[in-house]
Scaffold this active site. Structure first.
Site, mmCIF file in Angstrom:
data_model
loop_
_atom_site.group_PDB
_atom_site.id
_atom_site.type_symbol
_atom_site.label_atom_id
_atom_site.label_comp_id
_atom_site.label_asym_id
_atom_site.label_seq_id
_atom_site.Cartn_x
_atom_site.Cartn_y
_atom_site.Cartn_z
ATOM 1 N N SER A 16 0.739 -1.261 0.018
ATOM 2 C CA SER A 16 -0.107 -0.096 -0.139
ATOM 3 C C SER A 16 0.705 1.127 -0.034
ATOM 4 O O SER A 16 0.657 2.315 -0.892
ATOM 5 C CB SER A 16 -0.887 -0.008 1.178
ATOM 6 N N LYS A 66 -10.942 -4.704 10.447
ATOM 7 C CA LYS A 66 -12.003 -4.231 9.539
ATOM 8 C C LYS A 66 -13.322 -4.025 10.436
ATOM 9 O O LYS A 66 -14.116 -3.013 10.025
ATOM 10 C CB LYS A 66 -12.168 -5.076 8.467
ATOM 11 N N ASP A 102 -13.124 -2.026 -0.586
ATOM 12 C CA ASP A 102 -12.933 -3.453 -1.278
ATOM 13 C C ASP A 102 -13.947 -3.695 -2.364
ATOM 14 O O ASP A 102 -13.886 -4.286 -3.542
ATOM 15 C CB ASP A 102 -12.858 -4.303 -0.189
ATOM 16 N N GLY A 128 -14.974 -15.061 4.309
ATOM 17 C CA GLY A 128 -14.324 -14.184 5.249
ATOM 18 C C GLY A 128 -14.841 -12.678 5.121
ATOM 19 O O GLY A 128 -16.006 -12.559 4.352
ATOM 20 N N GLY A 129 -13.960 -11.744 5.399
ATOM 21 C CA GLY A 129 -14.141 -10.443 5.208
ATOM 22 C C GLY A 129 -14.507 -9.851 3.780
ATOM 23 O O GLY A 129 -15.261 -9.356 3.264
HETATM 24 P P1 NAP Z 1 -10.295 -13.541 6.175
HETATM 25 O O1 NAP Z 1 -11.351 -12.632 6.452
HETATM 26 O O2 NAP Z 1 -9.276 -14.038 7.219
HETATM 27 O O3 NAP Z 1 -11.010 -14.884 5.393
HETATM 28 C C1 NAP Z 1 -10.145 -16.013 4.893
HETATM 29 C C2 NAP Z 1 -11.297 -16.811 4.343
HETATM 30 O O4 NAP Z 1 -10.149 -18.092 3.785
HETATM 31 C C3 NAP Z 1 -11.920 -17.583 5.107
HETATM 32 O O5 NAP Z 1 -13.125 -17.895 4.705
HETATM 33 C C4 NAP Z 1 -11.485 -18.816 5.794
HETATM 34 O O6 NAP Z 1 -12.212 -19.904 6.197
HETATM 35 C C5 NAP Z 1 -10.429 -19.248 4.635
HETATM 36 N N1 NAP Z 1 -9.397 -19.993 4.777
HETATM 37 C C6 NAP Z 1 -8.164 -19.530 5.213
HETATM 38 N N2 NAP Z 1 -7.349 -20.620 5.340
HETATM 39 C C7 NAP Z 1 -8.111 -21.765 4.677
HETATM 40 C C8 NAP Z 1 -7.814 -22.778 4.275
HETATM 41 N N3 NAP Z 1 -6.410 -23.401 4.876
HETATM 42 N N4 NAP Z 1 -8.284 -24.004 3.975
HETATM 43 C C9 NAP Z 1 -9.746 -23.307 3.723
HETATM 44 N N5 NAP Z 1 -9.964 -22.086 3.585
HETATM 45 C C10 NAP Z 1 -9.238 -21.434 4.359
HETATM 46 O O7 NAP Z 1 -9.357 -12.683 5.037
HETATM 47 P P2 NAP Z 1 -10.048 -11.806 3.717
HETATM 48 O O8 NAP Z 1 -9.992 -10.514 4.307
HETATM 49 O O9 NAP Z 1 -11.134 -12.309 3.339
HETATM 50 O O10 NAP Z 1 -8.646 -12.107 2.751
HETATM 51 C C11 NAP Z 1 -8.721 -13.282 2.142
HETATM 52 C C12 NAP Z 1 -7.912 -13.049 0.970
HETATM 53 O O11 NAP Z 1 -8.241 -12.057 0.081
HETATM 54 C C13 NAP Z 1 -6.370 -12.429 1.433
HETATM 55 O O12 NAP Z 1 -5.542 -13.458 0.584
HETATM 56 C C14 NAP Z 1 -6.445 -11.077 0.913
HETATM 57 O O13 NAP Z 1 -4.823 -10.776 0.730
HETATM 58 C C15 NAP Z 1 -7.292 -10.929 -0.143
HETATM 59 N N6 NAP Z 1 -7.715 -9.716 -0.326
HETATM 60 C C16 NAP Z 1 -7.547 -8.992 -1.540
HETATM 61 C C17 NAP Z 1 -7.788 -7.934 -1.917
HETATM 62 C C18 NAP Z 1 -7.728 -7.134 -3.096
HETATM 63 O O14 NAP Z 1 -7.729 -5.883 -3.206
HETATM 64 N N7 NAP Z 1 -7.161 -7.932 -4.140
HETATM 65 C C19 NAP Z 1 -8.730 -7.302 -0.913
HETATM 66 C C20 NAP Z 1 -9.258 -8.089 0.373
HETATM 67 C C21 NAP Z 1 -8.469 -9.096 0.488
HETATM 68 P P3 NAP Z 1 -12.922 -19.873 7.360
HETATM 69 O O15 NAP Z 1 -14.123 -19.214 7.247
HETATM 70 O O16 NAP Z 1 -13.135 -21.540 7.416
HETATM 71 O O17 NAP Z 1 -11.882 -19.645 8.354
#
Ligand code: NAP
Length: 282
Positions: A16, A66, A102, A128-129
């Site tokens: 960022s 968040k 986002d 997730g988020g």
């Molecule tokens: P988060 O709230 O922590 O959610 C993570 C999700 O991944 C949850 O549904 C979790 O499942 C699942 N997960 C994690 N480890 C796993 C595993 N080993 N096997 C199966 N499922 C698994 O994170 P987030 O904020 O949503 O972010 C998720 C990804 O999106 C990250 O890689 C982040 O860098 C990316 N992202 C990108 C942008 C962008 O602008 N491109 C914006 C936001 C996020 P459970 O519900 O079972 O825990």
């Protein structure tokens, strides 16, 4: 001098600061700074007490804060409240307002890749988020069917509820991988919102390669690596692929527009920012 920051923890690998500096450079804004503030949960409240009376003009918020920032704000944009996630806070005098860019960034990237949401079938991997933002965008765009696959059933159920709060006409099914494979031929776009495959665990994918086909688009929110195992296997099966870099760039540009006003989104060359970040990641 305008001062902005990213709050979260850990932040060592965050792109960022580089991205925001590139945006300011493009817009010829030379009186703005952007830095990371690594903040554990227990210091969040104290930080916001100081933020309200000065120090920073706006902040971005990332994992794990968040949702936790919401009670510390004066106002929260309707959609950010609905998905219980704020990633951008603007300070106007002593008043703090929260937004979710986002959501805007994801919608921007879908538009840029000519994905039509209305009447189409989607699968969301993860709940997730970021999946909440994805779900809200698909619901608002009147997706026909959204299949959710997630490790934790409660989180999938919460995402289903969010989608229905935005648009109860969307059919939402919670599925396992076997069911996803059965309906794969009808799915137009599979979106990975899990962190599975993110650097340094670049060999893992949340689904098997057989699920992809040449009439699908595979969208991965992950941008590091640029081509995840999920995208590599989709490409092998002839699917079109999109990574999360354009979404990342767009959410940052929308944040700058919220903080500085004006029609910044229309004036920024997003593709050039994407190329800058690609170089930094490679
Ligand atoms: P988060 O709230 O922590 O959610 C993570 C999700 O991944 C949850 O549904 C979790 O499942 C699942 N997960 C994690 N480890 C796993 C595993 N080993 N096997 C199966 N499922 C698994 O994170 P987030 O904020 O949503 O972010 C998720 C990804 O999106 C990250 O890689 C982040 O860098 C990316 N992202 C990108 C942008 C962008 O602008 N491109 C914006 C936001 C996020 P459970 O519900 O079972 O825990």
């Amino acid at each position: 001098m305008k001062r902005f920051a990213l709050l979260g923890e850990p932040l060592e690998h965050s792109l960022s600061p580089l991205l925001h500096k590139a945006i300011y450079r493009q817009l010829e804004i030379d009186d703005a700074s952007y830095r990371t503030v690594a903040l554990p949960e227990e210091r969040l409240k104290a930080f916001f007490t100081g933020f309200r009376v000065g120090g920073f003009d706006g902040v971005n918020v990332t994992i794990p804060h968040k949702a936790a920032v919401i009670p510390l704000l004066d106002e929260v944009d309707t959609k950010a409240k609905l998905i219980n996630a704020v990633n951008c806070v603007n300070r106007n005098g002593n008043k703090l307002t929260g937004y979710n860019t986002d959501l805007l960034g994801f919608a921007y990237s879908l538009r840029q890749n000519n994905v039509s949401i209305g009447g189409s079938e989607f699968a969301i991997l993860g709940a997730g988020g970021s999946a909440q933002a994805v779900g809200a965008v698909l619901a608002e765009g009147e997706a026909k069917i959204v299949s959710i696959m997630n490790r934790t059933a409660d989180h999938a159920e919460r995402l289903k509820q969010t989608i229905h709060k935005v648009n109860e006409a969307v059919r939402v099914d919670i599925v396992d991988e076997q069911e996803l494979a059965t309906r794969a031929k009808d799915i137009d776009c599979v979106i990975n919102t899990t962190s599975v495959g993110m650097f340094p665990n670049t060999r893992t994918s949340p689904i098997k390669e057989e699920i992809f086909s040449s009439n699908m688009l595979a969208f991965d929110l992950i941008y590091h690596p640029l081509k995840t195992a999920f995208l590599r296997s989709a490409e092998k099966q002839g699917a079109s692929i999109v990574n999360g870099l354009q979404m990342l760039v767009a959410q940052a540009v929308y944040s700058v527009e919220i903080w500085m006003g004006g029609n910044i989104v229309a004036h920024v060359d997003m593709n050039s920012l994407v190329r800058d970040l690609e170089k930094a990641i490679k």
